[in-house]
Design a protein around this motif. Structure first.
Motif, short mmCIF file in Angstrom:
data_model
loop_
_atom_site.label_atom_id
_atom_site.label_comp_id
_atom_site.label_asym_id
_atom_site.label_seq_id
_atom_site.Cartn_x
_atom_site.Cartn_y
_atom_site.Cartn_z
N SER A 398 0.82 -1.21 0.00
CA SER A 398 0.00 0.00 0.00
C SER A 398 0.86 1.26 0.00
O SER A 398 0.51 2.26 -0.64
CB SER A 398 -0.92 0.00 1.23
N LYS A 399 1.99 1.22 0.70
CA LYS A 399 2.88 2.39 0.74
C LYS A 399 3.55 2.60 -0.61
O LYS A 399 3.75 3.75 -1.04
CB LYS A 399 3.94 2.20 1.83
N SER A 436 -1.72 -5.29 -2.69
CA SER A 436 -2.56 -4.09 -2.70
C SER A 436 -2.85 -3.73 -4.14
O SER A 436 -2.00 -3.91 -5.03
CB SER A 436 -1.84 -2.93 -2.00
N ARG A 459 -9.45 -4.22 -4.46
CA ARG A 459 -10.10 -2.92 -4.63
C ARG A 459 -9.05 -1.84 -4.43
O ARG A 459 -8.01 -2.05 -3.80
CB ARG A 459 -11.22 -2.75 -3.61
N GLY A 460 -9.32 -0.68 -4.97
CA GLY A 460 -8.39 0.43 -4.84
C GLY A 460 -8.55 1.41 -5.99
O GLY A 460 -9.02 1.06 -7.08
N TYR A 473 -6.02 6.58 -0.15
CA TYR A 473 -5.23 5.58 0.58
C TYR A 473 -5.42 4.23 -0.09
O TYR A 473 -6.35 4.01 -0.86
CB TYR A 473 -5.67 5.52 2.05
N TYR A 474 -4.51 3.31 0.21
CA TYR A 474 -4.58 1.96 -0.33
C TYR A 474 -4.51 0.96 0.82
O TYR A 474 -3.83 1.19 1.83
CB TYR A 474 -3.45 1.72 -1.33
N ASP A 475 -5.23 -0.15 0.66
CA ASP A 475 -5.28 -1.19 1.69
C ASP A 475 -4.34 -2.33 1.33
O ASP A 475 -4.14 -2.66 0.16
CB ASP A 475 -6.71 -1.75 1.82
N ASP A 476 -3.79 -2.95 2.38
CA ASP A 476 -3.04 -4.18 2.22
C ASP A 476 -3.94 -5.37 2.54
O ASP A 476 -4.67 -5.34 3.53
CB ASP A 476 -1.81 -4.21 3.14
N SER A 477 -3.90 -6.39 1.72
CA SER A 477 -4.64 -7.62 1.96
C SER A 477 -3.66 -8.78 2.08
O SER A 477 -2.55 -8.73 1.54
CB SER A 477 -5.63 -7.90 0.82
N TYR A 478 -4.07 -9.81 2.80
CA TYR A 478 -3.18 -10.93 3.09
C TYR A 478 -3.80 -12.23 2.58
O TYR A 478 -5.02 -12.40 2.61
CB TYR A 478 -2.92 -11.04 4.59
#
Length: 554
Positions: A398-399, A436, A459-460, A473-478
């Motif tokens: 995300s970063k 992400s 998504r993003g 912003y962006y999300d991190d998924s696992y």
């Protein structure tokens, strides 16, 4: 305006000279502080960093010259690239044989071998600059490029073998307890003299032509001269002058890379744009001078096609030369541009011994503008990766996407330009994937060994000009993966490909195919999917780029 630009560049060169001189003249004042702060182990670390950066720059310039030689046939380009590859190999020997480093074929107990590698590398380095400023750029050659590469490898290996196993064949450059030999010092001054000659020629060429690349080349030469001056001023291999010599060298190589990048990567696109502009102007007056303009258009069109092929070679060179294939995981990929240049791109690289990063992207448009966007994206991600390496950390996906988004919004790209991508990091120890998405419109597909198929939710927001409109912003998924799992990442060109009846390949067909072939290895699945796609479209020209790769947990 031209005079103002010339004056600014001359002030820039003067500032480099003055700052480098003052830095060199005052460095001895900090010797005691330097010795107290920098241990031998720390010094070796920094030495390796500086040398590695120079080696990477040399090899990058070599690769650009190697892959573009087929299109340009310019003799100077391939000779200069091969020379820098030779310098990179010799510098690699210098780095690994530096006093205090682990054994490199033989124990590194003395500084003479590393110093010998250094002075030989500098002699070839100054030869590079002499050819760069005095050799005609337009000379063409039909000699196969691999012959130049082979010659450079043979010379560099000979140097490594002789300096390592037959040092008595070469005069000593450094004597323990005494320091640099007169020969080494004399050669350094000769190198400085030749660098000065090259610098003067670059400066004269800049004043005559106004080409900023000549000014940048001159700046690199100035720093190289001060680098050599530092290397005749040190008493011990770990003192401050040896250290600042490597600083000068690293900056000089960075400026040299800028020259190579602009001349071999940016400039072809600029020339291509200029060719397109001239083509439009010629078309406006076509009715008046049909016969004459038709002939000119044919010539311009040939140049345009040559430049496109040239740009295609550069874009292809940016793709991974080899995909990771190891005990824990393997990658298989397909890259099928709809035209000469593509708006799709992918890359994968090692972050550390435990983490591998990869991404796949699709940018708006096609052709040259789309290809330039992929160059911009790769630069952004590579810069972020290098910053992380320097800081010793790894940024979350995300970063990384947020960094790309910010860089994109600091450009002058038009509002309708955008990019979509997925960036992921895989941990080979924990088998955990962190990913992400920045608006990729097709979800990755998880393929289990038993044939189960699952679309991975993403998504993003796409990378676009909306920084002033939203708090982005962006999300991190696992995702936890298991041995035998495979992940398909792809762009929408795969499912949007149409057959002769104008029917899409489609996501449903793709899922059925993956389920039926889930037992294949990643490479076998790539080949089977590629063949199934070709059979489906049955020779029909695709309208969108098709890119996909498969991550297999081995």
């Amino acid at each position: 305006m031209g005079f103002i630009k010339t004056r600014k560049s001359l002030i820039f060169l003067f500032s480099i000279t003055v700052f480098s001189y003052l830095f060199f003249q005052t460095a001895f004042l900090f010797q005691e502080l330097f010795s107290s702060l920098i241990s031998i182990a720390s010094y070796l670390t920094w030495h390796n960093i500086f040398e590695t950066s120079a080696i990477i720059v040399s090899m990058s310039i070599f690769l650009v010259s190697y892959y573009t030689y087929t299109q340009t046939s310019r003799l100077r380009t391939i000779i200069l690239g091969s020379l820098l590859m030779l310098v990179a190999i010799v510098d690699f020997g210098h780095m690994l044989s530096f006093k205090g480093m682990p054994a490199f074929f033989i124990d590194n107990l003395e500084a003479n071998r590393a110093t010998t590698f250094w002075i030989i590398g500098r002699l070839f380095y100054v030869l590079f600059f002499l050819l760069a400023v005095f050799m005609n750029f337009e000379i063409r050659s039909k000699i196969h490029k691999n012959l130049f590469v082979l010659a450079s490898i043979l010379i560099s290996v000979t140097i490594l073998v002789v300096a390592t196993y037959y040092p008595d064949f070469l005069p000593p450059m450094y004597i323990e307890g005494k320091g640099l030999t007169p020969l080494k010092i004399g050669l350094e001054y000769l190198i400085m003299l030749l660098l000065t000659v090259s610098g003067i020629k670059s400066l004269v060429s800049y004043i005559k032509t106004g080409d900023k690349l000549n000014a940048l080349m001159c700046g690199s030469l100035i720093l190289s001269i001060f680098s050599e001056l530092a290397f005749v001023s040190y008493d011990q291999v770990y003192d401050i002058y040896n250290y600042i010599g490597h600083i000068y060298k690293a900056i000089a190589y960075f400026m040299l890379f800028r020259v190579a990048f602009v001349r071999n990567v940016q400039q072809p696109y600029i020339e291509l744009y200029e060719a397109e502009r001239k083509l439009r102007n010629y078309a406006d007056s076509l009715d008046k001078t049909v016969e004459q303009r038709t002939k000119q258009l044919k010539n311009v069109n040939k140049r345009l096609m040559d430049d496109l092929e040239y740009a295609k070679g550069i874009q292809k060179a940016m793709l991974p030369a080899a995909l990771p294939d190891m005990l824990e995981l393997s990658f298989s990929a397909m890259y099928y541009p709809a035209g000469r240049l593509s708006g799709d791109f992918y890359d994968t690289f090692k972050l550390d011994d435990q983490h591998y990063a990869f991404y796949i992207c699709d940018v708006s448009g096609h052709g040259v503008p789309a290809a330039m966007l992929t160059v911009f994206l790769k630069q952004c991600i590579d810069n972020k990766r290098d910053m992380d390496l320097n800081s010793g950390g790894i940024s979350f996906p995300s970063k990384v996407l947020l960094s790309v988004f910010d860089s994109f919004n600091n450009t002058n790209f038009k509002d309708e330009v955008y990019m979509v991508l997925v960036y992921a990091i895989y941990n080979i120890k924990t088998k955990k994937l962190i990913y992400s998405s920045a608006g990729l419109n097709v979800a990755p597909i998880l393929i289990k060994e038993n044939g189960d198929i699952e679309e991975i939710p993403i998504r993003g927001l796409p990378i676009c000009k909306l920084k002033n409109e939203f708090n982005v912003y962006y999300d991190d998924s696992y995702l936890d993966l298991s041995k035998g799992d495979k992940l398909l990442f792809y762009t929408d060109g795969l499912v949007d490909a149409k057959n002769v009846e104008n029917c899409r390949y489609g996501i449903d067909r793709l899922k059925v195919f993956l389920s039926n072939n889930s037992g294949l290895s990643g490479e076998e699945l790539r080949n089977a999917l590629k063949q199934d796609l070709y059979d489906y479209i049955n020779g029909k020209k695709i309208s969108d780029d098709i890119t996909f790769f498969i991550l297999e947990i081995v």
